[in-house]
Design a protein around this motif. Structure first.
Motif, PDB file in Angstrom:
ATOM      1  N   LYS A 143      13.422   8.670  -0.806  1.00  0.00           N
ATOM      2  CA  LYS A 143      12.694   9.062  -2.009  1.00  0.00           C
ATOM      3  C   LYS A 143      11.575  10.046  -1.694  1.00  0.00           C
ATOM      4  N   ASN A 144      10.873   9.842  -0.604  1.00  0.00           N
ATOM      5  CA  ASN A 144       9.720  10.674  -0.252  1.00  0.00           C
ATOM      6  C   ASN A 144       9.799  11.017   1.227  1.00  0.00           C
ATOM      7  N   PRO A 145      10.614  12.013   1.613  1.00  0.00           N
ATOM      8  CA  PRO A 145      10.805  12.287   3.035  1.00  0.00           C
ATOM      9  C   PRO A 145       9.580  12.901   3.716  1.00  0.00           C
ATOM     10  N   GLU A 146       8.704  13.556   2.963  1.00  0.00           N
ATOM     11  CA  GLU A 146       7.512  14.173   3.549  1.00  0.00           C
ATOM     12  C   GLU A 146       6.275  13.704   2.790  1.00  0.00           C
ATOM     13  N   LYS A 198       0.838  -1.193   0.000  1.00  0.00           N
ATOM     14  CA  LYS A 198       0.000   0.000   0.000  1.00  0.00           C
ATOM     15  C   LYS A 198       0.873   1.243   0.000  1.00  0.00           C
ATOM     16  N   THR A 199       0.323   2.349  -0.484  1.00  0.00           N
ATOM     17  CA  THR A 199       1.084   3.594  -0.541  1.00  0.00           C
ATOM     18  C   THR A 199       1.181   4.279   0.808  1.00  0.00           C
ATOM     19  N   ASP A 200       0.381   3.882   1.774  1.00  0.00           N
ATOM     20  CA  ASP A 200       0.426   4.505   3.092  1.00  0.00           C
ATOM     21  C   ASP A 200       1.654   4.083   3.882  1.00  0.00           C
ATOM     22  N   VAL A 201       2.241   2.966   3.530  1.00  0.00           N
ATOM     23  CA  VAL A 201       3.402   2.451   4.236  1.00  0.00           C
ATOM     24  C   VAL A 201       4.661   2.988   3.571  1.00  0.00           C
ATOM     25  N   ILE A 202       5.553   3.567   4.372  1.00  0.00           N
ATOM     26  CA  ILE A 202       6.779   4.156   3.839  1.00  0.00           C
ATOM     27  C   ILE A 202       7.944   3.242   4.196  1.00  0.00           C
ATOM     28  N   LEU A 203       8.588   2.696   3.178  1.00  0.00           N
ATOM     29  CA  LEU A 203       9.749   1.851   3.410  1.00  0.00           C
ATOM     30  C   LEU A 203      11.045   2.596   3.119  1.00  0.00           C
TER      31      LEU A 203
END
Length: 83
Positions: A46-49, A37-42
Protein backbone atom coordinates in the motif's frame (compact mmCIF):
# COMPACT_ATOMS: atom_id res chain seq x y z
CA UNK A 1 1.94 -31.14 40.51
CA UNK A 2 -0.31 -28.24 39.60
CA UNK A 3 1.22 -24.77 39.14
CA UNK A 4 -0.90 -23.22 41.87
CA UNK A 5 -0.14 -26.06 44.25
CA UNK A 6 3.55 -25.43 43.63
CA UNK A 7 3.08 -21.73 44.41
CA UNK A 8 1.25 -22.54 47.63
CA UNK A 9 4.00 -24.95 48.63
CA UNK A 10 6.86 -22.52 47.79
CA UNK A 11 5.51 -19.11 48.72
CA UNK A 12 8.79 -17.34 47.90
CA UNK A 13 8.02 -17.79 44.19
CA UNK A 14 4.83 -15.66 44.34
CA UNK A 15 6.59 -12.23 44.04
CA UNK A 16 8.77 -13.53 41.21
CA UNK A 17 5.76 -14.83 39.28
CA UNK A 18 3.87 -11.56 39.88
CA UNK A 19 6.76 -9.40 38.64
CA UNK A 20 7.36 -11.58 35.58
CA UNK A 21 3.63 -11.54 34.72
CA UNK A 22 3.54 -7.75 35.03
CA UNK A 23 6.66 -7.36 32.86
CA UNK A 24 5.38 -9.73 30.17
CA UNK A 25 1.99 -8.02 30.02
CA UNK A 26 3.66 -4.59 29.79
CA UNK A 27 5.93 -5.72 26.96
CA UNK A 28 3.02 -7.28 25.10
CA UNK A 29 0.82 -4.21 25.48
CA UNK A 30 3.62 -1.92 24.25
CA UNK A 31 4.19 -4.16 21.22
CA UNK A 32 0.49 -4.01 20.34
CA UNK A 33 0.52 -0.23 20.86
CA UNK A 34 3.56 0.16 18.60
CA UNK A 35 1.91 -1.78 15.80
CA UNK A 36 -0.88 0.77 15.76
CA UNK A 37 1.47 3.71 15.21
CA UNK A 38 1.95 5.08 11.71
CA UNK A 39 5.73 4.73 11.92
CA UNK A 40 5.47 0.95 11.76
CA UNK A 41 4.96 -0.48 8.27
CA UNK A 42 3.17 -3.81 8.09
CA UNK A 43 2.01 -3.69 4.47
CA UNK A 44 4.63 -2.47 1.99
CA UNK A 45 2.30 -2.85 -1.01
CA UNK A 46 0.00 0.00 0.00
CA UNK A 47 2.78 2.45 0.89
CA UNK A 48 6.11 1.31 -0.59
CA UNK A 49 7.91 4.62 0.13
CA UNK A 50 6.57 5.94 3.44
CA UNK A 51 9.37 8.48 3.92
CA UNK A 52 7.82 10.64 1.18
CA UNK A 53 4.69 11.23 3.27
CA UNK A 54 6.29 12.29 6.55
CA UNK A 55 4.88 15.45 8.11
CA UNK A 56 7.72 17.38 9.81
CA UNK A 57 5.32 19.12 12.18
CA UNK A 58 4.24 15.83 13.78
CA UNK A 59 6.70 14.59 16.41
CA UNK A 60 7.78 10.98 15.87
CA UNK A 61 9.25 10.42 19.33
CA UNK A 62 7.69 8.95 22.44
CA UNK A 63 8.53 12.12 24.37
CA UNK A 64 9.15 15.50 22.76
CA UNK A 65 10.22 18.39 24.96
CA UNK A 66 10.32 21.96 23.62
CA UNK A 67 10.30 21.02 19.94
CA UNK A 68 10.02 23.92 17.57
CA UNK A 69 10.23 23.21 13.86
CA UNK A 70 11.74 25.84 11.58
CA UNK A 71 12.56 25.40 7.90
CA UNK A 72 16.26 25.31 7.07
CA UNK A 73 17.12 28.23 4.79
CA UNK A 74 19.78 26.39 2.79
CA UNK A 75 17.43 23.50 2.12
CA UNK A 76 14.67 25.86 0.99
CA UNK A 77 17.12 27.55 -1.43
CA UNK A 78 18.09 24.17 -2.89
CA UNK A 79 14.45 23.19 -3.30
CA UNK A 80 13.64 26.46 -5.09
CA UNK A 81 16.68 26.06 -7.37
CA UNK A 82 15.80 22.50 -8.37
CA UNK A 83 12.18 23.25 -9.26
Amino acid sequence: MNFFQLLMKKKELIPLVAIMTFAASGATSFAVYSLGKTDVILDRKKNPEPWEHVDPTVPAKLVTINQEWKPIEELQKVRRATR
